[in-house]
Design an enzyme around this catalytic site. Structure first.
Site, PDB file in Angstrom:
ATOM      1  N   ASP A  29       8.249  -3.689  15.646  1.00 14.36           N
ATOM      2  CA  ASP A  29       7.414  -4.888  15.489  1.00 14.36           C
ATOM      3  C   ASP A  29       7.875  -5.939  16.501  1.00 14.36           C
ATOM      4  O   ASP A  29       9.075  -6.148  16.695  1.00 14.36           O
ATOM      5  CB  ASP A  29       7.503  -5.420  14.059  1.00 14.36           C
ATOM      6  CG  ASP A  29       6.400  -6.413  13.747  1.00 14.36           C
ATOM      7  OD1 ASP A  29       5.519  -6.084  12.927  1.00 14.36           O
ATOM      8  OD2 ASP A  29       6.411  -7.528  14.327  1.00 14.36           O
ATOM      9  N   ASN A  85       0.074  -4.380   4.205  1.00 14.05           N
ATOM     10  CA  ASN A  85      -0.773  -5.559   4.035  1.00 14.05           C
ATOM     11  C   ASN A  85      -2.222  -5.129   4.238  1.00 14.05           C
ATOM     12  O   ASN A  85      -2.540  -4.453   5.221  1.00 14.05           O
ATOM     13  CB  ASN A  85      -0.390  -6.630   5.054  1.00 14.05           C
ATOM     14  CG  ASN A  85       1.007  -7.184   4.827  1.00 14.05           C
ATOM     15  OD1 ASN A  85       1.490  -7.215   3.703  1.00 14.05           O
ATOM     16  ND2 ASN A  85       1.671  -7.588   5.891  1.00 14.05           N
ATOM     17  N   HIS A  98      -1.460   0.171   9.064  1.00 12.68           N
ATOM     18  CA  HIS A  98      -0.052   0.276   9.467  1.00 12.68           C
ATOM     19  C   HIS A  98       0.849   0.080   8.265  1.00 12.68           C
ATOM     20  O   HIS A  98       0.552  -0.720   7.381  1.00 12.68           O
ATOM     21  CB  HIS A  98       0.305  -0.725  10.564  1.00 12.68           C
ATOM     22  CG  HIS A  98      -0.100  -2.144  10.287  1.00 12.68           C
ATOM     23  ND1 HIS A  98      -1.404  -2.587  10.423  1.00 12.68           N
ATOM     24  CD2 HIS A  98       0.612  -3.221   9.873  1.00 12.68           C
ATOM     25  CE1 HIS A  98      -1.463  -3.874  10.118  1.00 12.68           C
ATOM     26  NE2 HIS A  98      -0.253  -4.281   9.759  1.00 12.68           N
ATOM     27  N   HIS A 100       4.517  -1.268   7.363  1.00 13.24           N
ATOM     28  CA  HIS A 100       5.721  -1.958   7.824  1.00 13.24           C
ATOM     29  C   HIS A 100       6.922  -1.303   7.146  1.00 13.24           C
ATOM     30  O   HIS A 100       6.956  -1.196   5.910  1.00 13.24           O
ATOM     31  CB  HIS A 100       5.732  -3.424   7.362  1.00 13.24           C
ATOM     32  CG  HIS A 100       4.699  -4.307   7.971  1.00 13.24           C
ATOM     33  ND1 HIS A 100       4.976  -5.203   8.974  1.00 13.24           N
ATOM     34  CD2 HIS A 100       3.380  -4.460   7.689  1.00 13.24           C
ATOM     35  CE1 HIS A 100       3.876  -5.876   9.291  1.00 13.24           C
ATOM     36  NE2 HIS A 100       2.891  -5.450   8.519  1.00 13.24           N
TER      37      HIS A 100
END
Ligand code: AMP
Ligand code: ZN
Length: 112
Positions: A29, A85, A98, A100
């Site tokens: 990230d 999210n 995605h 995380h």
């Protein structure tokens, strides 16, 4: 398609690779929230978890397996968090599915 993560997967936008296979790509990230902060994305463009169909069940499981593998490889023996999210209320800012993977420090709960 004007998708940031599709461009990262195809290599037209640079990223720091962490893991890749035929179904997924994982990279660092750009704004890490912890010592380990990796994004695991499917090579196939799917906008979000809410856009997954029955056909995507195995792919969703694969993404979590990849996150667990990276966590093991990075030595996160004290634990970590895997987060998806989703949508506006979920705080999703990039519309390509995605996971995380966040770890390397104690993480507060509940999230904001
Ligand atoms: P989300 O807010 O859940 O959609 O997460 C999107 C994530 O993508 C954020 O944590 C951003 O820091 C990250 N991000 C945005 N642009 C890049 C980039 N070019 N390379 C790596 N990560 C990025
Ligand atoms: Zn995409």
């Amino acid at each position: 398609m004007n998708c940031l993560f599709c461009k990262i997967i195809e290599g037209s936008i640079p990223s720091t690779p962490v893991y890749q296979d035929e179904l997924s790509y994982a990279f660092a990230d750009i704004h890490p929230q912890a010592p380990v902060h990796v994004l695991v994305v499917p090579r196939q463009h799917i906008a979000s978890m809410a856009d997954c169909s029955e056909e995507d069940r195995a792919l969703l499981g694969h993404l979590l397996w990849v996150a667990a593998k990276i966590a093991r490889d990075k030595g996160l023996v004290k634990g970590y968090r895997a987060v998806l999210n989703t949508g506006e209320d979920g705080g999703q800012t990039v519309d390509h599915l995605h996971v995380h993977l966040v770890g390397g420090r104690p993480l507060a709960w509940p999230p904001g």
